[in-house]
Design an enzyme around this catalytic site. Structure first.
Site, PDB file in Angstrom:
ATOM      1  N   CYS A 186       0.830  -1.197   0.000  1.00 49.69           N
ATOM      2  CA  CYS A 186       0.000   0.000   0.000  1.00 49.69           C
ATOM      3  C   CYS A 186       0.865   1.247   0.000  1.00 49.69           C
ATOM      4  O   CYS A 186       0.425   2.315  -0.406  1.00 49.69           O
ATOM      5  CB  CYS A 186      -0.916  -0.009   1.217  1.00 49.69           C
ATOM      6  SG  CYS A 186      -0.012  -0.257   2.728  1.00 49.69           S
ATOM      7  N   GLU A 227      -5.203   3.640  -8.198  1.00 50.81           N
ATOM      8  CA  GLU A 227      -4.277   2.651  -7.634  1.00 50.81           C
ATOM      9  C   GLU A 227      -4.252   1.409  -8.541  1.00 50.81           C
ATOM     10  O   GLU A 227      -5.301   0.878  -8.891  1.00 50.81           O
ATOM     11  CB  GLU A 227      -4.727   2.236  -6.232  1.00 50.81           C
ATOM     12  CG  GLU A 227      -3.729   1.298  -5.570  1.00 50.81           C
ATOM     13  CD  GLU A 227      -4.193   0.811  -4.193  1.00 50.81           C
ATOM     14  OE1 GLU A 227      -5.341   0.345  -4.078  1.00 50.81           O
ATOM     15  OE2 GLU A 227      -3.390   0.897  -3.251  1.00 50.81           O
TER      16      GLU A 227
HETATM   17  P1  NAP Z   1      -9.856  -6.158  -0.570  1.00 49.70           P
HETATM   18  O1  NAP Z   1     -10.285  -6.854  -1.798  1.00 49.70           O
HETATM   19  O2  NAP Z   1     -10.577  -4.913  -0.172  1.00 49.70           O
HETATM   20  O3  NAP Z   1      -9.958  -7.245   0.607  1.00 49.70           O
HETATM   21  C1  NAP Z   1      -9.575  -6.947   1.930  1.00 49.70           C
HETATM   22  C2  NAP Z   1     -10.300  -7.876   2.888  1.00 49.70           C
HETATM   23  O4  NAP Z   1     -11.698  -7.578   2.838  1.00 49.70           O
HETATM   24  C3  NAP Z   1     -10.174  -9.362   2.527  1.00 49.70           C
HETATM   25  O5  NAP Z   1     -10.103 -10.123   3.711  1.00 49.70           O
HETATM   26  C4  NAP Z   1     -11.470  -9.625   1.793  1.00 49.70           C
HETATM   27  O6  NAP Z   1     -11.858 -10.989   1.796  1.00 49.70           O
HETATM   28  C5  NAP Z   1     -12.418  -8.793   2.616  1.00 49.70           C
HETATM   29  N1  NAP Z   1     -13.687  -8.481   1.945  1.00 49.70           N
HETATM   30  C6  NAP Z   1     -14.040  -8.660   0.661  1.00 49.70           C
HETATM   31  N2  NAP Z   1     -15.320  -8.273   0.477  1.00 49.70           N
HETATM   32  C7  NAP Z   1     -15.780  -7.844   1.660  1.00 49.70           C
HETATM   33  C8  NAP Z   1     -17.022  -7.317   2.123  1.00 49.70           C
HETATM   34  N3  NAP Z   1     -18.069  -7.145   1.305  1.00 49.70           N
HETATM   35  N4  NAP Z   1     -17.117  -6.990   3.425  1.00 49.70           N
HETATM   36  C9  NAP Z   1     -16.077  -7.133   4.267  1.00 49.70           C
HETATM   37  N5  NAP Z   1     -14.888  -7.638   3.895  1.00 49.70           N
HETATM   38  C10 NAP Z   1     -14.742  -7.978   2.601  1.00 49.70           C
HETATM   39  O7  NAP Z   1      -8.309  -5.776  -0.599  1.00 49.70           O
HETATM   40  P2  NAP Z   1      -7.084  -6.722  -0.991  1.00 49.70           P
HETATM   41  O8  NAP Z   1      -7.130  -6.953  -2.470  1.00 49.70           O
HETATM   42  O9  NAP Z   1      -7.019  -7.875  -0.068  1.00 49.70           O
HETATM   43  O10 NAP Z   1      -5.834  -5.787  -0.613  1.00 49.70           O
HETATM   44  C11 NAP Z   1      -5.332  -4.811  -1.466  1.00 49.70           C
HETATM   45  C12 NAP Z   1      -5.821  -3.437  -1.059  1.00 49.70           C
HETATM   46  O11 NAP Z   1      -5.480  -3.220   0.307  1.00 49.70           O
HETATM   47  C13 NAP Z   1      -5.145  -2.308  -1.822  1.00 49.70           C
HETATM   48  O12 NAP Z   1      -6.100  -1.333  -2.147  1.00 49.70           O
HETATM   49  C14 NAP Z   1      -4.137  -1.743  -0.824  1.00 49.70           C
HETATM   50  O13 NAP Z   1      -3.779  -0.399  -1.004  1.00 49.70           O
HETATM   51  C15 NAP Z   1      -4.864  -1.944   0.457  1.00 49.70           C
HETATM   52  N6  NAP Z   1      -3.934  -1.970   1.596  1.00 49.70           N
HETATM   53  C16 NAP Z   1      -3.907  -0.881   2.412  1.00 49.70           C
HETATM   54  C17 NAP Z   1      -3.027  -0.859   3.489  1.00 49.70           C
HETATM   55  C18 NAP Z   1      -2.982   0.312   4.425  1.00 49.70           C
HETATM   56  O14 NAP Z   1      -2.459   0.165   5.525  1.00 49.70           O
HETATM   57  N7  NAP Z   1      -3.513   1.462   4.044  1.00 49.70           N
HETATM   58  C19 NAP Z   1      -2.187  -1.949   3.721  1.00 49.70           C
HETATM   59  C20 NAP Z   1      -2.248  -3.042   2.854  1.00 49.70           C
HETATM   60  C21 NAP Z   1      -3.141  -3.035   1.795  1.00 49.70           C
HETATM   61  P3  NAP Z   1     -11.547 -11.917   0.512  1.00 49.70           P
HETATM   62  O15 NAP Z   1     -10.088 -11.968   0.386  1.00 49.70           O
HETATM   63  O16 NAP Z   1     -12.169 -13.208   0.886  1.00 49.70           O
HETATM   64  O17 NAP Z   1     -12.207 -11.251  -0.663  1.00 49.70           O
END
Ligand code: NAP
Length: 485
Positions: free
Chosen positions: A290, A387
């Site tokens: 991120c 992003e």
């Molecule tokens: P994501 O698709 O938003 O998923 C994050 C988590 O949310 C996963 O455990 C996912 O489960 C779950 N999720 C999915 N749908 C949901 C819903 N409707 N309600 C509640 N939870 C739900 O993100 P990602 O692809 O894992 O991670 C990448 C993103 O994270 C990027 O945008 C990155 O910038 C951000 N990030 C931010 C930081 C920070 O500290 N700012 C740090 C790391 C990453 P599933 O995997 O089962 O879909």
């Protein structure tokens, strides 16, 4: 049932609810993105009912856990850190196999998780409150911290150990009980933390682990009756939806989401160090941090020379299976993430012309994409605004420092940022004027430690910061006492 169970050569990992390893119904695969033929593990797919059971168990365990002394809770966290440390090599290798980052990066992350647990274990013996003199005679006034209750933790795949660790450890040390829902693409690294807590003797129900569909489990979690707070790290899209749902129930909420992080490179920078820092921040961990740099904003006098050096350095990066020595960059985490990256590369070609380096998928058994640089990217282009979360860097021209600051801040996100310069005045101007939660100077924009607050600004974040002493602000509340003696 205990976990993991090994059927044939692929282990199955159960959920953890009320101190029991629970595995009912179907499973889902955790595959190696560097070799899609390899299944790292099968995970029991939790249901909405499992989430409810987990939340109920967390609620039932709350009175005993929250009244245990801080040092006693700390001892369990210290023990879990010790257990994780003993499995250090194994846990790091599993992370490389499930997420794709290189083995040295995975080792760094597991070390960080262990450190996070030790840091917050120590916090159990401090738990700072407030003690101030009263205006009234013989009145003693102070504020003590109290836990907030059952907390839901939802985590992404890109730091599959450190992020669960930096939510679990402060939540637990403050006396809360938790339900952890890890990302489906990389659940094993956090499963190992939960296993360590189990082996360390954490009382049943205090920690619960439910893996499976984010949509189904996330929805069940945010609506689970006992829940008092949610801490989420992931995409803006899911975070914003959670925010709305959590607000309806007046849950306490903490969101850490996406970014479009700039590195400003000024003409007076240490040139070679700046090239290394930008390449590191843009491409290491496949750009799936991120805090990765996705916009290099370079001052006009050195623009052409700097771009040429960036391209040359990038050509030398070795892309491949992160388990092999000498590899700099692993794969995208899964097919969907790779498709997103390739889609943005197509958009970049239309907006900015052919990339100066990279731009293609690498044929083979994994989701490998070449590190890609687009030049002369302007602020209005999609690749400068959205992003991508992959190994794609937009290089942008700035007339001078003012212009560079304007470009850097002209974005709704505000997660991390960096400046490369030897001019002290510019450094301080940057520190005071940059609209981001995390700033680095003459370092890559990514690569944080756990002892200071972490989190973004603007649309990247919502709520109190994570990590360092600031983490206690989200996971505890104050109780204020006025005492006449
Ligand atoms: P994501 O698709 O938003 O998923 C994050 C988590 O949310 C996963 O455990 C996912 O489960 C779950 N999720 C999915 N749908 C949901 C819903 N409707 N309600 C509640 N939870 C739900 O993100 P990602 O692809 O894992 O991670 C990448 C993103 O994270 C990027 O945008 C990155 O910038 C951000 N990030 C931010 C930081 C920070 O500290 N700012 C740090 C790391 C990453 P599933 O995997 O089962 O879909």
């Amino acid at each position: 049932m205990s976990g993991p169970t090994v059927a044939t050569s692929v282990p199955t990992f159960s959920n953890y609810i009320n101190g029991e390893w629970v595995s009912r119904g179907s499973t889902f695969e955790n595959r190696n993105p560097a070799d899609t033929g390899e299944i790292v593990g099968l995970f029991a797919k939790a249901t909405a009912q499992d989430v409810e059971d987990a939340a109920a168990a967390a609620e039932a365990s709350l009175p005993a856990w929250s009244t245990m002394t801080g040092p006693a809770r700390g001892n369990i966290l210290f023990k879990a850190a010790e257990i994780l440390d003993r499995k250090f090599e194994q846990v790091a290798a599993e992370m490389t196999r499930e997420e794709g980052k290189t083995l040295p990066e995975a080792k760094g992350e597991v070390r960080r998780s262990i450190n996070i647990f030790r840091y917050f274990a120590g916090e159990g013996s401090r738990m700072p409150g407030m003690l101030v003199p009263s205006e009234r005679d013989r009145v003693h006034m102070f504020a003590i911290r109290k836990p907030i209750g059952v907390v839901g933790l939802i985590t992404p795949w890109n730091f599959p150990s450190a992020i669960p660790a930096w939510k679990l450890a402060p939540a637990l040390i403050c006396g809360n009980t938790v339900v952890l829902k890890p990302a489906s693409a990389a659940p094993l690294s956090s499963w190992r933390i939960v296993e360590a807590l189990h082996e360390a003797g954490i009382p049943k129900g205090v920690v619960n682990f439910v893996a499976g569909s984010g949509g189904e489990l996330g929805n069940a979690l945010v609506h689970a009756k006992p829940l008092k707070a949610v801490s989420f790290t992931g995409s803006c899209q899911i975070g914003n939806w959670l925010h709305e749902e959590a607000s309806k129930r007046r849950l306490r909420i903490q969101l850490e989401m996406g970014g479009k992080n700039p590195t400003i490179v000024l003409g007076d920078a240490d040139f070679n160090a700046a090239v290394e820092n930008v390449v590191n921040a843009a491409f290491f961990s496949t750009g799936q941090k991120c805090t990765a740099t996705s916009r290099a904003i370079v001052e006009e006098p050195i623009y052409d020379k700097f771009l040429a050096a960036l391209v040359e350095r990038t050509k030398k990066l070795k892309v491949g299976d992160g388990m092999q020595p000498g590899i700099d960059i692993g794969p995208c985490v899964d097919q969907a993430q790779m498709d997103t990256v390739l889609k943005y590369i197509d958009i970049g070609r239309k907006e900015a012309g052919a990339p100066k380096v990279g731009g293609n998928r690498i044929a083979g058994k994994g989701y490998f994409v070449e590190p890609t640089i687009f030049a002369d990217v302007t602020q209005d282009m999609t690749i400068a605004r959205e992003e991508i979360f992959g190994p794609v860097l937009a290089v942008m021209r700035a007339k001078n420092f003012e212009d560079a600051m304007g470009i850097a801040n002209n974005i709704p996100f505000g997660l991390s940022s960096s400046i490369q310069t030897t001019n002290l005045s510019r450094v301080f101007e940057y520190v005071y004027r940059m609209e981001a939660g995390l700033l680095t100077v003459n370092l890559p924009s990514a690569g944080v430690e756990y002892q200071l607050p972490f989190g973004g600004a603007k649309e990247s974040s919502f709520g109190p910061k994570e990590q360092g002493p600031a983490a206690l602000e989200f996971y505890s509340d104050y109780k204020t006492v006025y005492l006449k003696y």
